[in-house]
Design a protein around this motif. Structure first.
Motif, mmCIF file in Angstrom:
data_model
loop_
_atom_site.group_PDB
_atom_site.id
_atom_site.type_symbol
_atom_site.label_atom_id
_atom_site.label_comp_id
_atom_site.label_asym_id
_atom_site.label_seq_id
_atom_site.Cartn_x
_atom_site.Cartn_y
_atom_site.Cartn_z
ATOM 1 N N VAL A 153 0.833 -1.201 0.000
ATOM 2 C CA VAL A 153 0.000 0.000 0.000
ATOM 3 C C VAL A 153 0.871 1.255 0.000
ATOM 4 C CG1 VAL A 153 -1.733 1.310 1.296
ATOM 5 C CG2 VAL A 153 -1.912 -1.179 1.149
ATOM 6 N N LEU A 156 1.535 3.185 -3.209
ATOM 7 C CA LEU A 156 0.486 3.959 -3.871
ATOM 8 C C LEU A 156 0.658 5.460 -3.648
ATOM 9 C CD1 LEU A 156 -2.645 1.789 -2.958
ATOM 10 C CD2 LEU A 156 -1.359 1.783 -5.108
ATOM 11 N N LYS A 157 1.460 5.842 -2.691
ATOM 12 C CA LYS A 157 1.652 7.266 -2.370
ATOM 13 C C LYS A 157 2.219 8.005 -3.573
ATOM 14 C CE LYS A 157 3.424 10.312 1.256
ATOM 15 N NZ LYS A 157 4.107 10.380 2.563
ATOM 16 N N LEU A 174 -11.020 1.908 -0.251
ATOM 17 C CA LEU A 174 -9.713 2.427 -0.642
ATOM 18 C C LEU A 174 -9.256 3.523 0.315
ATOM 19 C CD1 LEU A 174 -7.322 2.664 -2.593
ATOM 20 C CD2 LEU A 174 -8.733 4.185 -4.018
ATOM 21 N N ARG A 175 -10.127 4.467 0.610
ATOM 22 C CA ARG A 175 -9.750 5.572 1.502
ATOM 23 C C ARG A 175 -9.379 5.050 2.894
ATOM 24 N NH1 ARG A 175 -11.187 10.780 -0.221
ATOM 25 N NH2 ARG A 175 -11.280 11.451 1.944
ATOM 26 N N LEU A 178 -5.936 3.283 2.729
ATOM 27 C CA LEU A 178 -4.871 4.283 2.585
ATOM 28 C C LEU A 178 -4.612 4.983 3.919
ATOM 29 C CD1 LEU A 178 -5.888 5.937 -0.833
ATOM 30 C CD2 LEU A 178 -3.847 4.536 -0.419
ATOM 31 N N ASN A 181 -2.791 3.116 6.512
ATOM 32 C CA ASN A 181 -1.380 2.914 6.174
ATOM 33 C C ASN A 181 -0.611 4.239 6.127
ATOM 34 O OD1 ASN A 181 -0.603 -0.092 5.221
ATOM 35 N ND2 ASN A 181 -2.773 0.297 4.775
ATOM 36 N N ILE A 183 -1.401 7.112 4.626
ATOM 37 C CA ILE A 183 -1.481 7.872 3.375
ATOM 38 C C ILE A 183 -2.762 8.691 3.379
ATOM 39 C CG2 ILE A 183 -1.648 7.710 0.852
ATOM 40 C CD1 ILE A 183 -0.109 5.064 1.044
ATOM 41 N N PRO A 185 -5.698 10.193 1.745
ATOM 42 C CA PRO A 185 -6.324 9.967 0.445
ATOM 43 C C PRO A 185 -6.684 11.244 -0.311
ATOM 44 C CG PRO A 185 -7.831 9.435 2.243
ATOM 45 C CD PRO A 185 -6.496 9.683 2.862
ATOM 46 N N ASP A 188 -2.188 12.806 -0.621
ATOM 47 C CA ASP A 188 -1.024 11.994 -0.998
ATOM 48 C C ASP A 188 -1.237 11.169 -2.261
ATOM 49 O OD1 ASP A 188 0.290 12.937 1.234
ATOM 50 O OD2 ASP A 188 -0.253 11.224 2.492
ATOM 51 N N VAL A 189 -2.477 11.060 -2.722
ATOM 52 C CA VAL A 189 -2.780 10.356 -3.978
ATOM 53 C C VAL A 189 -3.836 11.149 -4.732
ATOM 54 C CG1 VAL A 189 -2.274 8.042 -3.057
ATOM 55 C CG2 VAL A 189 -4.609 8.950 -2.928
ATOM 56 N N GLU A 238 -5.642 -6.615 2.419
ATOM 57 C CA GLU A 238 -5.155 -5.368 3.020
ATOM 58 C C GLU A 238 -6.128 -4.872 4.095
ATOM 59 O OE1 GLU A 238 -2.201 -4.308 2.548
ATOM 60 O OE2 GLU A 238 -1.786 -5.723 0.919
#
Length: 352
Positions: A153, A156-157, A174-175, A178, A181, A183, A185, A188-189, A238
């Protein structure tokens, strides 16, 4: 003579009494027979009334989305044709949940297979007009890419991620993953949303460095069309690394008014639905052919390859309530808007 007359009179009276007794027995027997016939007639009428309730309800109008949440429904159709289904069905297929919601709220549908968090949101917005009665699909989401740049994961950043399902399960799963982990959302992506999975796969075909979140069976479909595509992450795995609740993709809901008016129909449906899901998991060839025929998946070969990865289930009753409530709590804690701003109360769950 008087004595003889007296004896004759006594004999006549005895015969009369005997005759009366016989008549009494005959009337009692006749009365019992009539009572038994009435009871039998009442039982037949009750059975007929129950049968009539199912028949006068009409075909169950149920909607599903293209993809895994409807793969468990398609076997209802051959069951109806061969007489093994309890009910008749009008199965309608749509490309997006936005098409289903207004039909459901206006009473033009009786039931629908929709994303789990959307069901909770719809329950809040309609003040309890729908209830969830079954979990139909567990985790089916994957991160795919062309290449070999994503191993975790963390990778993905800084990337652009293509996805379906804005405001529904794919976005919130997904959010959540992220954020868990480390990140952000939103910063950072970059997440770009498309209406349907076919649009995502079309974009991937022209973008060399694309990363996408796709559900089955579209992962299988895209992989068959492009052998450079690689499954980088299983989002169910995940999810389980950062959360102890079941990941739920889809649920089957019923209009509350319909369930109250036709509880026997709902019970009969759930029985049929369990049989349909069993067939989806065990008769891959037959189910795959139906998926193509009904437009759930483009090709039977794709459906057959994807079915074992789609986690199709029929979880009802208290188990359903526990799983959905746990999942909704995780989403609510991350973003209350994801479930309509409040945790759904007990009225959200149809327990029969």
């Amino acid at each position: 003579m008087k004595k003889l007359a007296s004896l004759l009179l006594s004999a006549a009276m005895l015969l009369g009494l005997a005759a009366c007794g016989g008549t009494s027995s005959s009337v009692t027997a006749s009365s019992e027979a009539t009572s038994e016939a009435a009871s039998s007639s009442a039982a037949s009428s009750e059975a007929a009334a129950e049968e009539n309730t199912l028949s006068t309800a009409g075909p169950v109008r149920i909607a599903g989305l293209k993809g895994p949440t409807t793969m468990g429904l398609v076997n209802l159709l051959p069951m109806q044709e061969d007489g093994t289904a309890n009910l008749s069905y009008d199965l309608q297929l749509y490309g997006t949940a936005d098409e289903i919601v207004p039909l459901l709220t206006k009473g033009e549908l009786d039931m629908a297979a929709i994303p789990a968090n959307l069901a909770a949101t719809l329950y809040q917005k309609t003040e309890g007009a729908i209830q969830v009665m079954a979990v139909n699909t567990l985790g089916v989401l994957y991160v795919v890419e062309k290449g070999d740049t994503v191993q975790s994961v963390a990778d993905l950043k800084g990337r652009t991620i293509l996805s379906t399902g804005k405001g529904t399960t794919p976005e919130y799963v997904l959010r959540y993953i992220l954020a868990q982990n480390g990140i952000d959302p939103d910063n950072d992506v970059t997440i770009e949303f498309y209406s349907e999975a076919t649009e995502v796969t079309a974009q991937m075909a022209v973008a060399g460095d694309a990363i996408a979140v796709l559900p089955q069976p579209y992962v299988t479909s895209a992989s068959m069309q492009d052998d450079t595509l690689r499954v980088a992450l299983d989002l169910t795995a995940e999810w389980e690394r950062v959360c102890d609740t079941q990941l739920i993709t889809g649920v089957t809901v019923v209009r509350t008014a319909y369930a109250e008016e036709h509880p026997d129909v709902v019970a009969a449906f759930l029985e049929d639905y369990a049989a349909s899901v069993d067939a989806a998991n065990n008769d891959l060839d037959g189910t795959a052919a139906l998926c193509e025929e009904q437009g759930v998946v483009a090709k039977a070969a794709i459906a057959k390859a994807a079915l074992p990865e789609c986690n199709i289930v029929c979880i009802t009753g208290e188990d359903m309530k526990a799983d959905v409530a746990g999942y909704a709590q995780v989403l609510y804690d991350a973003d209350p808007a994801s479930v309509g701003g409040a945790m759904p109360d007990d009225g959200f769950y149809y327990l029969g």
